[in-house]
Motif scaffolding. Structure first.
Motif, PDB file in Angstrom:
ATOM      1  N   VAL A 100       0.852  -1.185   0.000  1.00 35.51           N
ATOM      2  CA  VAL A 100       0.000   0.000   0.000  1.00 35.51           C
ATOM      3  C   VAL A 100       0.892   1.240   0.000  1.00 35.51           C
ATOM      4  CG1 VAL A 100      -1.709   1.296   1.332  1.00 35.51           C
ATOM      5  CG2 VAL A 100      -1.818  -1.207   1.272  1.00 35.51           C
ATOM      6  N   PHE A 101       0.571   2.176  -0.880  1.00 35.48           N
ATOM      7  CA  PHE A 101       1.219   3.488  -0.869  1.00 35.48           C
ATOM      8  C   PHE A 101       0.271   4.466  -0.206  1.00 35.48           C
ATOM      9  CE2 PHE A 101       3.324   1.458  -4.442  1.00 35.48           C
ATOM     10  CZ  PHE A 101       4.639   1.860  -4.296  1.00 35.48           C
ATOM     11  N   THR A 102       0.734   5.103   0.865  1.00 33.63           N
ATOM     12  CA  THR A 102      -0.055   6.140   1.526  1.00 33.63           C
ATOM     13  C   THR A 102       0.871   7.012   2.355  1.00 33.63           C
ATOM     14  OG1 THR A 102      -1.946   6.630   2.968  1.00 33.63           O
ATOM     15  CG2 THR A 102      -0.607   4.699   3.552  1.00 33.63           C
ATOM     16  N   ASN A 103       0.506   8.273   2.489  1.00 39.67           N
ATOM     17  CA  ASN A 103       1.209   9.174   3.396  1.00 39.67           C
ATOM     18  C   ASN A 103       0.344   9.507   4.606  1.00 39.67           C
ATOM     19  OD1 ASN A 103       2.673  10.170   0.562  1.00 39.67           O
ATOM     20  ND2 ASN A 103       3.987  10.046   2.354  1.00 39.67           N
ATOM     21  N   ASN A 104      -0.810   8.866   4.680  1.00 43.43           N
ATOM     22  CA  ASN A 104      -1.679   9.055   5.829  1.00 43.43           C
ATOM     23  C   ASN A 104      -1.255   8.063   6.912  1.00 43.43           C
ATOM     24  OD1 ASN A 104      -4.133   8.242   7.503  1.00 43.43           O
ATOM     25  ND2 ASN A 104      -4.857  10.120   6.514  1.00 43.43           N
ATOM     26  N   ALA A 105      -0.756   8.579   8.022  1.00 44.70           N
ATOM     27  CA  ALA A 105      -0.194   7.728   9.075  1.00 44.70           C
ATOM     28  C   ALA A 105      -1.219   6.729   9.619  1.00 44.70           C
ATOM     29  CB  ALA A 105       0.358   8.587  10.211  1.00 44.70           C
ATOM     30  N   PHE A 106      -2.452   7.161   9.790  1.00 46.53           N
ATOM     31  CA  PHE A 106      -3.465   6.265  10.344  1.00 46.53           C
ATOM     32  C   PHE A 106      -3.810   5.142   9.365  1.00 46.53           C
ATOM     33  CE2 PHE A 106      -7.921   5.162  11.460  1.00 46.53           C
ATOM     34  CZ  PHE A 106      -7.640   4.565  12.676  1.00 46.53           C
ATOM     35  N   THR A 107      -3.979   5.496   8.090  1.00 44.07           N
ATOM     36  CA  THR A 107      -4.245   4.476   7.072  1.00 44.07           C
ATOM     37  C   THR A 107      -3.098   3.473   7.035  1.00 44.07           C
ATOM     38  OG1 THR A 107      -5.584   6.001   5.753  1.00 44.07           O
ATOM     39  CG2 THR A 107      -4.653   4.095   4.603  1.00 44.07           C
ATOM     40  N   GLY A 108      -1.870   3.987   7.029  1.00 40.15           N
ATOM     41  CA  GLY A 108      -0.702   3.110   7.044  1.00 40.15           C
ATOM     42  C   GLY A 108      -0.713   2.185   8.243  1.00 40.15           C
ATOM     43  N   TYR A 109      -1.035   2.722   9.408  1.00 41.72           N
ATOM     44  CA  TYR A 109      -1.087   1.938  10.645  1.00 41.72           C
ATOM     45  C   TYR A 109      -2.077   0.777  10.530  1.00 41.72           C
ATOM     46  CZ  TYR A 109      -2.074   0.765  15.517  1.00 41.72           C
ATOM     47  OH  TYR A 109      -2.278   0.090  16.694  1.00 41.72           O
ATOM     48  N   LEU A 110      -3.253   1.049   9.945  1.00 41.05           N
ATOM     49  CA  LEU A 110      -4.269   0.006   9.815  1.00 41.05           C
ATOM     50  C   LEU A 110      -3.766  -1.167   8.971  1.00 41.05           C
ATOM     51  CD1 LEU A 110      -7.498   2.150   9.318  1.00 41.05           C
ATOM     52  CD2 LEU A 110      -6.789   0.926  11.384  1.00 41.05           C
ATOM     53  N   PHE A 111      -3.019  -0.850   7.903  1.00 34.97           N
ATOM     54  CA  PHE A 111      -2.486  -1.926   7.056  1.00 34.97           C
ATOM     55  C   PHE A 111      -1.288  -2.610   7.721  1.00 34.97           C
ATOM     56  CE2 PHE A 111      -5.008   0.257   3.848  1.00 34.97           C
ATOM     57  CZ  PHE A 111      -5.565  -0.819   3.160  1.00 34.97           C
ATOM     58  N   ILE A 112      -0.441  -1.851   8.384  1.00 40.79           N
ATOM     59  CA  ILE A 112       0.722  -2.436   9.080  1.00 40.79           C
ATOM     60  C   ILE A 112       0.248  -3.421  10.148  1.00 40.79           C
ATOM     61  CG2 ILE A 112       2.590  -1.903  10.697  1.00 40.79           C
ATOM     62  CD1 ILE A 112       3.044   0.689   8.995  1.00 40.79           C
ATOM     63  N   GLN A 113      -0.856  -3.107  10.811  1.00 43.21           N
ATOM     64  CA  GLN A 113      -1.414  -4.012  11.820  1.00 43.21           C
ATOM     65  C   GLN A 113      -1.739  -5.375  11.241  1.00 43.21           C
ATOM     66  OE1 GLN A 113      -2.072  -3.433  15.380  1.00 43.21           O
ATOM     67  NE2 GLN A 113      -0.400  -2.157  14.669  1.00 43.21           N
ATOM     68  N   ARG A 114      -1.955  -5.436   9.943  1.00 41.53           N
ATOM     69  CA  ARG A 114      -2.275  -6.703   9.266  1.00 41.53           C
ATOM     70  C   ARG A 114      -1.058  -7.261   8.527  1.00 41.53           C
ATOM     71  NH1 ARG A 114      -6.632  -5.991   5.372  1.00 41.53           N
ATOM     72  NH2 ARG A 114      -6.387  -8.241   5.213  1.00 41.53           N
ATOM     73  N   ASN A 115       0.112  -6.722   8.846  1.00 43.53           N
ATOM     74  CA  ASN A 115       1.374  -7.171   8.224  1.00 43.53           C
ATOM     75  C   ASN A 115       1.397  -6.963   6.710  1.00 43.53           C
ATOM     76  OD1 ASN A 115       2.611  -8.028  10.669  1.00 43.53           O
ATOM     77  ND2 ASN A 115       1.274  -9.812  10.629  1.00 43.53           N
ATOM     78  N   ILE A 116       0.765  -5.895   6.258  1.00 43.51           N
ATOM     79  CA  ILE A 116       0.803  -5.520   4.844  1.00 43.51           C
ATOM     80  C   ILE A 116       1.823  -4.401   4.697  1.00 43.51           C
ATOM     81  CG2 ILE A 116      -0.516  -4.525   2.929  1.00 43.51           C
ATOM     82  CD1 ILE A 116      -3.001  -5.955   4.216  1.00 43.51           C
ATOM     83  N   ARG A 117       2.701  -4.546   3.723  1.00 48.01           N
ATOM     84  CA  ARG A 117       3.781  -3.577   3.515  1.00 48.01           C
ATOM     85  C   ARG A 117       3.203  -2.207   3.129  1.00 48.01           C
ATOM     86  NH1 ARG A 117       8.650  -3.908  -0.897  1.00 48.01           N
ATOM     87  NH2 ARG A 117       9.836  -2.186  -0.031  1.00 48.01           N
TER      88      ARG A 117
END
Length: 177
Positions: A100-117
């Motif tokens: 996932v490409f995003t500069n939104n920290a919260f959006t990034g956090y949601l995907f990182i929580q699922r072990n998505i790069r």
């Protein structure tokens, strides 16, 4: 990496988004552009409809000779009332992806929580290439057109977008008083 998401609200689609998409294509073969908050429109932070944003993106990408539109998908996705389920909603509505490409920290956090790069595209001239700043300039009658692709500008003009931004802002401002 072969396919990734690029997530944004695109309110409006601007030149910073084009730069981020070009960056993404240096890392992946295919890009799914997710129009987030697709249910939101006619609000101060979300004045444009999902269809208008989709047209801005599609027309701008079609006009850009450096971007292969055959390698892009544009998919509007609504918000959910439960943040932790939103990424699962995304998964149901888009083809399989690797990152996932995003500069939104919260959006990034949601995907990182699922072990998505999660990858952050380099922000170019963020002072000006920001939907918030462009909408602010529209409200204050400050020059903004140089920050959006010509195709976004055409759509905003066609729908009387600046007038819409002003009327929505005035309407919401008066409700708060």
């Amino acid at each position: 990496m072969s396919r990734a998401l690029f997530i944004g609200r695109f309110q409006p689609f601007h030149l910073g988004h084009i730069a981020a998409i070009r960056f993404a294509f240096t890392k992946v073969n295919e890009l799914i552009i997710v129009i987030g908050s697709s249910q939101a429109s006619y609000e101060p932070d979300n004045p444009f409809t999902a269809g208008e944003r989709l047209s801005m993106i599609k027309d701008s990408l079609n006009a850009d000779p450096t971007i292969d539109c055959k390698k892009t998908l544009i998919i509007p996705i609504p918000d959910t009332n439960i943040h932790s389920t939103w990424t699962h909603t995304v998964d149901m509505l888009v083809p399989q992806y690797d990152a996932v490409f995003t500069n939104n920290a919260f959006t990034g956090y949601l995907f990182i929580q699922r072990n998505i790069r999660v990858l952050e595209p380099k922000l170019i001239n963020r002072v000006h290439f920001s939907g918030t700043e462009i909408r602010r300039r529209m409200l204050k009658n400050i020059k903004w057109t140089q920050f959006v692709p010509e195709q976004s500008l055409r759509i905003i003009e066609k729908i009387n977008g600046v007038d819409r931004v002003k009327k929505i802002s005035n309407s919401f401002h008066h409700k708060k008083i």
